[in-house]
Design a protein around this motif. Sequence first.
Motif, PDB file in Angstrom:
ATOM      1  N   ASN A 331      34.292  32.200  45.466  1.00  0.00           N
ATOM      2  CA  ASN A 331      34.080  31.744  44.091  1.00  0.00           C
ATOM      3  C   ASN A 331      32.994  32.546  43.390  1.00  0.00           C
ATOM      4  OD1 ASN A 331      35.976  29.670  43.684  1.00  0.00           O
ATOM      5  ND2 ASN A 331      34.786  28.317  45.022  1.00  0.00           N
ATOM      6  N   HIS A 332      32.892  32.338  42.078  1.00  0.00           N
ATOM      7  CA  HIS A 332      31.834  32.952  41.285  1.00  0.00           C
ATOM      8  C   HIS A 332      31.859  34.479  41.338  1.00  0.00           C
ATOM      9  CE1 HIS A 332      29.283  29.637  39.747  1.00  0.00           C
ATOM     10  NE2 HIS A 332      29.713  28.956  40.793  1.00  0.00           N
ATOM     11  N   VAL A 333      33.046  35.049  41.467  1.00  0.00           N
ATOM     12  CA  VAL A 333      33.152  36.510  41.386  1.00  0.00           C
ATOM     13  C   VAL A 333      32.816  36.937  39.948  1.00  0.00           C
ATOM     14  CG1 VAL A 333      34.717  38.487  41.641  1.00  0.00           C
ATOM     15  CG2 VAL A 333      34.787  36.615  43.292  1.00  0.00           C
ATOM     16  N   ASP A 334      33.155  36.071  38.989  1.00  0.00           N
ATOM     17  CA  ASP A 334      32.793  36.334  37.582  1.00  0.00           C
ATOM     18  C   ASP A 334      31.269  36.389  37.422  1.00  0.00           C
ATOM     19  OD1 ASP A 334      33.045  33.541  38.306  1.00  0.00           O
ATOM     20  OD2 ASP A 334      32.555  33.026  36.238  1.00  0.00           O
ATOM     21  N   ILE A 336      28.797  37.014  39.765  1.00  0.00           N
ATOM     22  CA  ILE A 336      28.139  38.165  40.403  1.00  0.00           C
ATOM     23  C   ILE A 336      28.482  39.450  39.641  1.00  0.00           C
ATOM     24  CG2 ILE A 336      29.850  38.923  42.152  1.00  0.00           C
ATOM     25  CD1 ILE A 336      26.165  38.339  42.918  1.00  0.00           C
ATOM     26  N   GLY A 337      29.659  39.460  39.028  1.00  0.00           N
ATOM     27  CA  GLY A 337      30.110  40.634  38.276  1.00  0.00           C
ATOM     28  C   GLY A 337      29.335  40.866  36.996  1.00  0.00           C
ATOM     29  N   LYS A 338      28.441  39.939  36.651  1.00  0.00           N
ATOM     30  CA  LYS A 338      27.608  40.139  35.454  1.00  0.00           C
ATOM     31  C   LYS A 338      26.379  40.988  35.775  1.00  0.00           C
ATOM     32  CE  LYS A 338      29.137  36.079  32.964  1.00  0.00           C
ATOM     33  NZ  LYS A 338      29.325  34.717  33.430  1.00  0.00           N
ATOM     34  N   LEU A 339      26.119  41.178  37.074  1.00  0.00           N
ATOM     35  CA  LEU A 339      24.965  42.014  37.454  1.00  0.00           C
ATOM     36  C   LEU A 339      25.381  43.488  37.472  1.00  0.00           C
ATOM     37  CD1 LEU A 339      23.541  39.964  40.486  1.00  0.00           C
ATOM     38  CD2 LEU A 339      23.041  39.688  38.071  1.00  0.00           C
ATOM     39  N   ASP A 340      24.396  44.392  37.301  1.00  0.00           N
ATOM     40  CA  ASP A 340      24.692  45.827  37.362  1.00  0.00           C
ATOM     41  C   ASP A 340      24.949  46.283  38.794  1.00  0.00           C
ATOM     42  OD1 ASP A 340      24.291  46.070  34.658  1.00  0.00           O
ATOM     43  OD2 ASP A 340      22.133  46.485  34.882  1.00  0.00           O
ATOM     44  N   ARG A 341      24.064  45.794  39.688  1.00  0.00           N
ATOM     45  CA  ARG A 341      24.162  46.177  41.100  1.00  0.00           C
ATOM     46  C   ARG A 341      24.181  44.915  41.951  1.00  0.00           C
ATOM     47  NH1 ARG A 341      25.483  50.978  42.872  1.00  0.00           N
ATOM     48  NH2 ARG A 341      23.846  51.176  44.448  1.00  0.00           N
ATOM     49  N   ILE A 342      24.965  44.949  43.026  1.00  0.00           N
ATOM     50  CA  ILE A 342      25.106  43.779  43.896  1.00  0.00           C
ATOM     51  C   ILE A 342      24.760  44.193  45.327  1.00  0.00           C
ATOM     52  CG2 ILE A 342      26.679  41.955  44.663  1.00  0.00           C
ATOM     53  CD1 ILE A 342      28.566  42.901  42.367  1.00  0.00           C
ATOM     54  N   LYS A 343      24.065  43.290  46.033  1.00  0.00           N
ATOM     55  CA  LYS A 343      23.754  43.588  47.435  1.00  0.00           C
ATOM     56  C   LYS A 343      24.517  42.648  48.354  1.00  0.00           C
ATOM     57  CE  LYS A 343      19.161  45.492  46.770  1.00  0.00           C
ATOM     58  NZ  LYS A 343      17.759  45.410  47.208  1.00  0.00           N
ATOM     59  N   LEU A 344      24.863  43.177  49.515  1.00  0.00           N
ATOM     60  CA  LEU A 344      25.610  42.419  50.508  1.00  0.00           C
ATOM     61  C   LEU A 344      24.898  42.627  51.839  1.00  0.00           C
ATOM     62  CD1 LEU A 344      28.261  40.811  50.544  1.00  0.00           C
ATOM     63  CD2 LEU A 344      29.489  42.959  50.764  1.00  0.00           C
ATOM     64  N   CYS A 345      24.505  41.533  52.489  1.00  0.00           N
ATOM     65  CA  CYS A 345      23.768  41.647  53.753  1.00  0.00           C
ATOM     66  C   CYS A 345      24.750  41.900  54.894  1.00  0.00           C
ATOM     67  CB  CYS A 345      22.967  40.375  53.997  1.00  0.00           C
ATOM     68  SG  CYS A 345      22.277  40.268  55.648  1.00  0.00           S
ATOM     69  N   ASN A 378      29.078  44.851  37.086  1.00  0.00           N
ATOM     70  CA  ASN A 378      29.695  45.004  35.762  1.00  0.00           C
ATOM     71  C   ASN A 378      31.211  44.860  35.793  1.00  0.00           C
ATOM     72  OD1 ASN A 378      27.335  45.411  34.254  1.00  0.00           O
ATOM     73  ND2 ASN A 378      27.202  47.518  35.031  1.00  0.00           N
ATOM     74  N   PHE A 379      31.691  43.724  36.293  1.00  0.00           N
ATOM     75  CA  PHE A 379      33.142  43.519  36.414  1.00  0.00           C
ATOM     76  C   PHE A 379      33.806  43.258  35.049  1.00  0.00           C
ATOM     77  CE2 PHE A 379      32.488  41.517  40.940  1.00  0.00           C
ATOM     78  CZ  PHE A 379      32.076  42.767  41.415  1.00  0.00           C
ATOM     79  N   GLY A 380      32.989  42.928  34.037  1.00  0.00           N
ATOM     80  CA  GLY A 380      33.584  42.574  32.740  1.00  0.00           C
ATOM     81  C   GLY A 380      34.192  41.177  32.802  1.00  0.00           C
ATOM     82  N   ASP A 381      34.974  40.826  31.787  1.00  0.00           N
ATOM     83  CA  ASP A 381      35.570  39.487  31.755  1.00  0.00           C
ATOM     84  C   ASP A 381      36.794  39.441  32.668  1.00  0.00           C
ATOM     85  OD1 ASP A 381      36.557  37.007  31.251  1.00  0.00           O
ATOM     86  OD2 ASP A 381      36.995  37.351  29.116  1.00  0.00           O
TER      87      ASP A 381
END
Length: 425
Positions: A331-334, A336-345, A378-381
């Motif tokens: 869920n909430h892929v929308d 996290i997609g609002k951030l420029d960069r995403i980190k994954l542990c 930056n996934f957009g809408d």
Amino acid sequence: MVARSKVDVVLGTFYGDEGKGKIIDYLATNSDLAIRCSGGNNAGHTIEVDGKKFAFHLIPSGILNKGTLAIIGNGVVVDPKVLIEEINNLKENGYSVNNLRISDKAHIILPYHIEMDKLLEENRGANKIGTTARGIGPAYCDKYERSGIRAEDLISDKFEELLTFNINNKNKIFEAYGHEKIDLNKTLNDYKGYAEILKPYITDTITLIHDALDNGKKVLCEGAQASLLDIDFGSYPFVTSSNPSIGGVCTGSGVGAKDIGEVYGVLKAYSSRVGAGPYVTEQDNEVGDLIRELGHEYGTTTKRPRRCGWLDLVALKYVVRLNGLTGLAVNHVDTIGKLDRIKLCVAYNHNGKETTNFSTNSDFLNNSTAVYEEFDGNFGDISNCKTFEELPENAKVYLKRIEEYTGVPVKFIGTGAGRENMIVR
Ligand code: GDP
Ligand code: IMO
Ligand code: MG
């Protein structure tokens, strides 16, 4: 003859609030039975239907479908006052609750459980667990200590005797703490009133569930809480007092291991936690604050701000193993997609050594730091995307990495809070 069906299960994978309600709501649309198996009104499952928000605490959210029998299983602890409020709220919104059933074996939360929950937290001083103060832990304590009162007792002639015995005993403890005593007469009157209202719903749900399975009906188990809050497998003592992982489905409903079908694990594209306890990927900084605001991460039950951080694949892999997950819901892929960069542990650094083995030992967790891989955001809408293929490349890369690491396919993708904002693969 119809073939016996299986129970499909939806479980939380982290510390709760992953958006289980939304996935259950979708799966319940074509389920004949939806069962809650563990926990109580510490749970809060949000479903948005036509812009209106419903918060479910005890009743399986499958109740929203006319054709679905909503069952509160034997493993649940039930606060009758909260349940009646929930029933009334549904009725006021035009929903029928004729399809609700409560297991005769479910344990009842009494005022002394709630008072004890608060008292124990106070007593812990700086080492608070951060419980929801709903009496969950003390109600399960009484269940295992064999002084609990079950739904079948609540509606029987034995109730007054059982309650009198319990309150007299509990009041000795409250007195020793210098805490106000529980009023026996008031409790008796209140609960006799609750019993009258709830009596028509209380029944042997075990036979009901097995008859449904024998008749090939579609049965869904609505998990509450989550695996890392599990009393055995979570970050003890910062856990809840039940087994929200797969074992709790069998003990909390009366089905066997062979009856289990699909086991869906729900997660967010980031992570969150309410209450205290170790949290390796927590971002107690402006990143966490941003995720909290973008994802509206405030508790459904207690309204507390949720602690927020990056998604932890080391912990997720452990949860996949514990539960035998067959599919993931992200869920909430929308959000996290609002951030420029995403980190994954993808690993932990523990005392200078990298590891991908998870342990809930608090010394291990408190002395581990996350090793991250970074992704473009930056996934957009994406709220109107209906297939995986329609998603922007950055989102696909992120989701594929989760699949590759865990070895479990992503079957559901949350693209917004609404019922319709979901991709089903
Ligand atoms: P649960 O306890 O696991 O059912 O989850 P909660 O209802 O406590 O918290 C999840 C929150 O996220 C709720 O407010 C949901 O409406 C919201 N939500 C669920 N899925 C999505 C999604 O894909 N995108 C967004 N933006 N919100 C979502
Ligand atoms: P859903 O089903 C998030 C947490 C509490 C606390 C710990 C113990 O909405 O995901 P308890 O009152 O159970 O004794 O509290 O467990 N907790 C939850 N956190 N979502 C939940 O349920 C939770 N249920 C319990 O915050 O840290
Ligand atoms: Mg919740």
